[in-house]
Design a protein around this motif. Structure first.
Motif, PDB file in Angstrom:
ATOM      1  N   LEU A  92       0.944  -1.154  -0.021  1.00  0.00           N
ATOM      2  CA  LEU A  92       0.221   0.146  -0.170  1.00  0.00           C
ATOM      3  C   LEU A  92       0.773   1.341   0.103  1.00  0.00           C
ATOM      4  N   GLU A  93       0.341   2.354  -0.791  1.00  0.00           N
ATOM      5  CA  GLU A  93       1.044   3.421  -0.630  1.00  0.00           C
ATOM      6  C   GLU A  93       0.307   4.382   0.350  1.00  0.00           C
ATOM      7  N   PHE A  94       0.791   5.289   1.242  1.00  0.00           N
ATOM      8  CA  PHE A  94      -0.245   5.943   2.089  1.00  0.00           C
ATOM      9  C   PHE A  94       0.255   7.321   1.745  1.00  0.00           C
ATOM     10  N   VAL A  95      -0.695   8.418   1.357  1.00  0.00           N
ATOM     11  CA  VAL A  95      -0.396   9.534   0.974  1.00  0.00           C
ATOM     12  C   VAL A  95      -1.011  10.578   2.087  1.00  0.00           C
ATOM     13  N   LEU A  96      -0.186  11.367   2.819  1.00  0.00           N
ATOM     14  CA  LEU A  96      -0.667  12.511   3.705  1.00  0.00           C
ATOM     15  C   LEU A  96      -0.714  13.687   3.072  1.00  0.00           C
ATOM     16  N   ARG A  97      -2.008  14.636   2.881  1.00  0.00           N
ATOM     17  CA  ARG A  97      -2.060  15.762   2.100  1.00  0.00           C
ATOM     18  C   ARG A  97      -2.235  16.940   3.407  1.00  0.00           C
ATOM     19  N   ASN A  98      -1.434  17.914   3.167  1.00  0.00           N
ATOM     20  CA  ASN A  98      -1.723  19.266   4.049  1.00  0.00           C
ATOM     21  C   ASN A  98      -2.290  20.123   3.190  1.00  0.00           C
ATOM     22  N   SER A 101      -3.761  19.146  -3.601  1.00  0.00           N
ATOM     23  CA  SER A 101      -2.643  19.312  -5.078  1.00  0.00           C
ATOM     24  C   SER A 101      -2.713  17.995  -5.622  1.00  0.00           C
ATOM     25  N   GLY A 102      -2.075  17.891  -6.882  1.00  0.00           N
ATOM     26  CA  GLY A 102      -1.984  16.720  -7.870  1.00  0.00           C
ATOM     27  C   GLY A 102      -3.342  15.928  -7.909  1.00  0.00           C
ATOM     28  N   SER A 103      -3.314  14.509  -7.516  1.00  0.00           N
ATOM     29  CA  SER A 103      -4.525  13.789  -8.075  1.00  0.00           C
ATOM     30  C   SER A 103      -5.759  14.188  -7.173  1.00  0.00           C
ATOM     31  N   MET A 104      -5.599  14.723  -5.970  1.00  0.00           N
ATOM     32  CA  MET A 104      -6.657  15.087  -5.130  1.00  0.00           C
ATOM     33  C   MET A 104      -7.379  16.242  -5.742  1.00  0.00           C
ATOM     34  N   VAL A 178       3.786  19.985   1.194  1.00  0.00           N
ATOM     35  CA  VAL A 178       2.442  19.912   0.654  1.00  0.00           C
ATOM     36  C   VAL A 178       1.644  18.503   1.163  1.00  0.00           C
ATOM     37  N   ASP A 179       2.359  17.652   0.375  1.00  0.00           N
ATOM     38  CA  ASP A 179       1.879  16.140   0.712  1.00  0.00           C
ATOM     39  C   ASP A 179       3.009  15.297   0.380  1.00  0.00           C
ATOM     40  N   PHE A 180       2.742  14.097   0.938  1.00  0.00           N
ATOM     41  CA  PHE A 180       3.961  13.014   0.969  1.00  0.00           C
ATOM     42  C   PHE A 180       3.520  11.684   0.861  1.00  0.00           C
ATOM     43  N   LYS A 181       4.174  10.616   0.228  1.00  0.00           N
ATOM     44  CA  LYS A 181       3.711   9.325   0.202  1.00  0.00           C
ATOM     45  C   LYS A 181       4.706   8.403   1.041  1.00  0.00           C
ATOM     46  N   LEU A 182       4.137   7.639   1.929  1.00  0.00           N
ATOM     47  CA  LEU A 182       5.144   6.698   2.763  1.00  0.00           C
ATOM     48  C   LEU A 182       4.600   4.969   2.311  1.00  0.00           C
ATOM     49  N   PRO A 200      12.276  14.527  -2.888  1.00  0.00           N
ATOM     50  CA  PRO A 200      11.230  15.065  -3.823  1.00  0.00           C
ATOM     51  C   PRO A 200      10.651  14.418  -4.836  1.00  0.00           C
ATOM     52  N   GLU A 201      11.080  12.993  -4.908  1.00  0.00           N
ATOM     53  CA  GLU A 201      10.253  12.048  -5.645  1.00  0.00           C
ATOM     54  C   GLU A 201       9.146  11.646  -4.984  1.00  0.00           C
ATOM     55  N   THR A 202       9.222  11.426  -3.689  1.00  0.00           N
ATOM     56  CA  THR A 202       7.802  11.169  -2.933  1.00  0.00           C
ATOM     57  C   THR A 202       6.932  12.052  -2.127  1.00  0.00           C
ATOM     58  N   CYS A 203       7.349  13.405  -2.280  1.00  0.00           N
ATOM     59  CA  CYS A 203       6.662  14.706  -1.664  1.00  0.00           C
ATOM     60  C   CYS A 203       6.590  15.799  -2.537  1.00  0.00           C
ATOM     61  N   ARG A 204       5.770  16.447  -1.964  1.00  0.00           N
ATOM     62  CA  ARG A 204       5.489  17.919  -2.778  1.00  0.00           C
ATOM     63  C   ARG A 204       6.284  18.830  -1.787  1.00  0.00           C
ATOM     64  N   PHE A 205       7.331  19.678  -2.257  1.00  0.00           N
ATOM     65  CA  PHE A 205       7.843  20.797  -1.568  1.00  0.00           C
ATOM     66  C   PHE A 205       7.613  22.239  -2.217  1.00  0.00           C
ATOM     67  N   PHE A 219       8.486  17.814 -13.464  1.00  0.00           N
ATOM     68  CA  PHE A 219       8.866  16.703 -14.321  1.00  0.00           C
ATOM     69  C   PHE A 219       7.683  15.765 -14.838  1.00  0.00           C
ATOM     70  N   ARG A 220       6.790  15.414 -13.817  1.00  0.00           N
ATOM     71  CA  ARG A 220       5.380  15.118 -14.126  1.00  0.00           C
ATOM     72  C   ARG A 220       4.786  15.574 -15.096  1.00  0.00           C
ATOM     73  N   LYS A 221       4.756  16.988 -15.094  1.00  0.00           N
ATOM     74  CA  LYS A 221       4.038  17.671 -16.123  1.00  0.00           C
ATOM     75  C   LYS A 221       4.815  18.085 -17.157  1.00  0.00           C
TER      76      LYS A 221
HETATM   77  P1  TMP Z   1      -0.856  12.502  -6.089  1.00  0.00           P
HETATM   78  O1  TMP Z   1      -1.204  13.671  -5.943  1.00  0.00           O
HETATM   79  O2  TMP Z   1      -0.443  12.146  -7.552  1.00  0.00           O
HETATM   80  O3  TMP Z   1      -1.519  11.293  -5.858  1.00  0.00           O
HETATM   81  O4  TMP Z   1       0.591  12.367  -5.284  1.00  0.00           O
HETATM   82  C1  TMP Z   1       0.631  12.447  -3.894  1.00  0.00           C
HETATM   83  C2  TMP Z   1       2.078  12.223  -3.107  1.00  0.00           C
HETATM   84  O5  TMP Z   1       2.573  11.193  -3.307  1.00  0.00           O
HETATM   85  C3  TMP Z   1       3.000  13.233  -3.923  1.00  0.00           C
HETATM   86  O6  TMP Z   1       3.852  13.843  -2.926  1.00  0.00           O
HETATM   87  C4  TMP Z   1       3.697  12.468  -4.643  1.00  0.00           C
HETATM   88  C5  TMP Z   1       3.539  11.029  -4.106  1.00  0.00           C
HETATM   89  N1  TMP Z   1       3.596  10.238  -4.954  1.00  0.00           N
HETATM   90  C6  TMP Z   1       4.449   8.955  -5.096  1.00  0.00           C
HETATM   91  O7  TMP Z   1       5.504   9.232  -4.235  1.00  0.00           O
HETATM   92  N2  TMP Z   1       4.322   7.842  -5.901  1.00  0.00           N
HETATM   93  C7  TMP Z   1       3.576   7.638  -6.482  1.00  0.00           C
HETATM   94  O8  TMP Z   1       3.284   6.613  -7.447  1.00  0.00           O
HETATM   95  C8  TMP Z   1       2.214   8.698  -6.626  1.00  0.00           C
HETATM   96  C9  TMP Z   1       1.451   8.694  -7.613  1.00  0.00           C
HETATM   97  C10 TMP Z   1       2.508   9.977  -5.625  1.00  0.00           C
END
Ligand code: TMP
Length: 248
Positions: A92-98, A101-104, A178-182, A200-205, A219-221
């Motif tokens: 599982l990927e756990f995203v916490l958003r403050n 942004s992004g997919s939300m 901004v948010d991060f994935k754990l 910087p690959e798993t967080c938004r700063f 890079f994503r965009k």
């Molecule tokens: P998201 O807005 O694209 O869902 O991303 C939320 C956060 O999770 C963002 O900081 C980037 C991180 N993320 C990853 O680390 N790996 C991933 O595969 C995805 C989709 C997001």
């Protein structure tokens, strides 16, 4: 002192390689120079990115260890590699958003930049390449037999703790988290530890003053025009992490 011996390649991911070691309870994580998005459909090489990422991760995980968070990180062993505990990863990927942004923002049709309350919002994504890591809820995760309610609640409490620690820490570096994935894994005693990476690959700063994105989002965009853009961002994050005094 026992020295670490690197053994066979256990698994190669998009941005990392994992090696066995002479100790069955430890692995070596090797950071590659690949940067990917769109589930690996976009994949580019940025020379020395892996070296910078190893250093950023080492700094953040050492800091979290020092704050009493259980993590897999043991030590950095060279410029691209770190020694970590071997865990059975929870898929599982756990995203916490403050901040929204992004997919939300996309999924709910709301503007980027709206602040969320102090606990943030936690989302769960099921790690499954074929399904492109769908967003799921607690009940799906339990139905899929991935995790129990108790474990989920434990992870949520740890995530809130990590969020409070890192939000403050990055703010002292003039960075908004901004948010991060754990990702988490379990040791042989079924104890849960934080694993994977925080970078910087798993967080938004976002820069606190200019709101410039200091992460992988450009890079994503497809907004990065040249090699230096990405490497510059990693170097800027590293410079701020190594800067001792608070900006505030
Ligand atoms: P998201 O807005 O694209 O869902 O991303 C939320 C956060 O999770 C963002 O900081 C980037 C991180 N993320 C990853 O680390 N790996 C991933 O595969 C995805 C989709 C997001």
């Amino acid at each position: 002192m026992n020295s670490v011996i690197k053994k066979n390649l256990l698994i190669e991911g998009k941005t990392k390689k994992i090696y066995c070691t002479n100790n069955p309870f430890e692995i070596i994580i090797h950071y590659k120079d690949n940067l990917t998005s769109l589930n690996g459909k976009k994949n580019e090489i940025y020379q020395d990115k892996g070296i910078l990422n190893n250093e950023i991760n080492t700094h953040i995980f050492q800091f979290l260890n020092s704050c009493g968070i259980n993590t897999h990180f043991i030590k950095r062993i060279n410029n691209r590699e770190q020694l970590c505990m071997k865990l059975k990863m929870i898929p599982l990927e756990f995203v916490l958003r403050n901040i929204v942004s992004g997919s939300m923002a996309q999924r709910l049709g709301i503007e980027e930049g709206i602040k969320i309350n102090k606990n943030g919002i936690i989302e769960i994504f099921y790690k499954n390449d074929q399904l492109q890591d769908p967003l799921i809820n607690d009940h799906h995760a339990i139905f899929l037999d991935i995790i129990s309610y108790e474990e989920l609640n434990y992870i949520y409490s740890i995530m809130k703790k990590i969020n409070n620690i890192l939000k403050q820490y990055f703010l002292s570096k003039n960075i908004i988290l901004v948010d991060f994935k754990l990702e988490f894994g379990k040791n042989t005693n079924n104890e849960i530890s934080l694993a994977d990476e925080i970078s910087p690959e798993t967080c938004r700063f976002w820069d606190k003053i200019t709101m410039k994105k200091l992460d992988k989002d450009p890079f994503r965009k497809n907004l990065t025009t040249k090699h230096i853009d990405i490497i510059d961002v990693y170097m800027e994050i590293l410079k701020r992490l190594h800067h001792n005094s608070s900006y505030q």
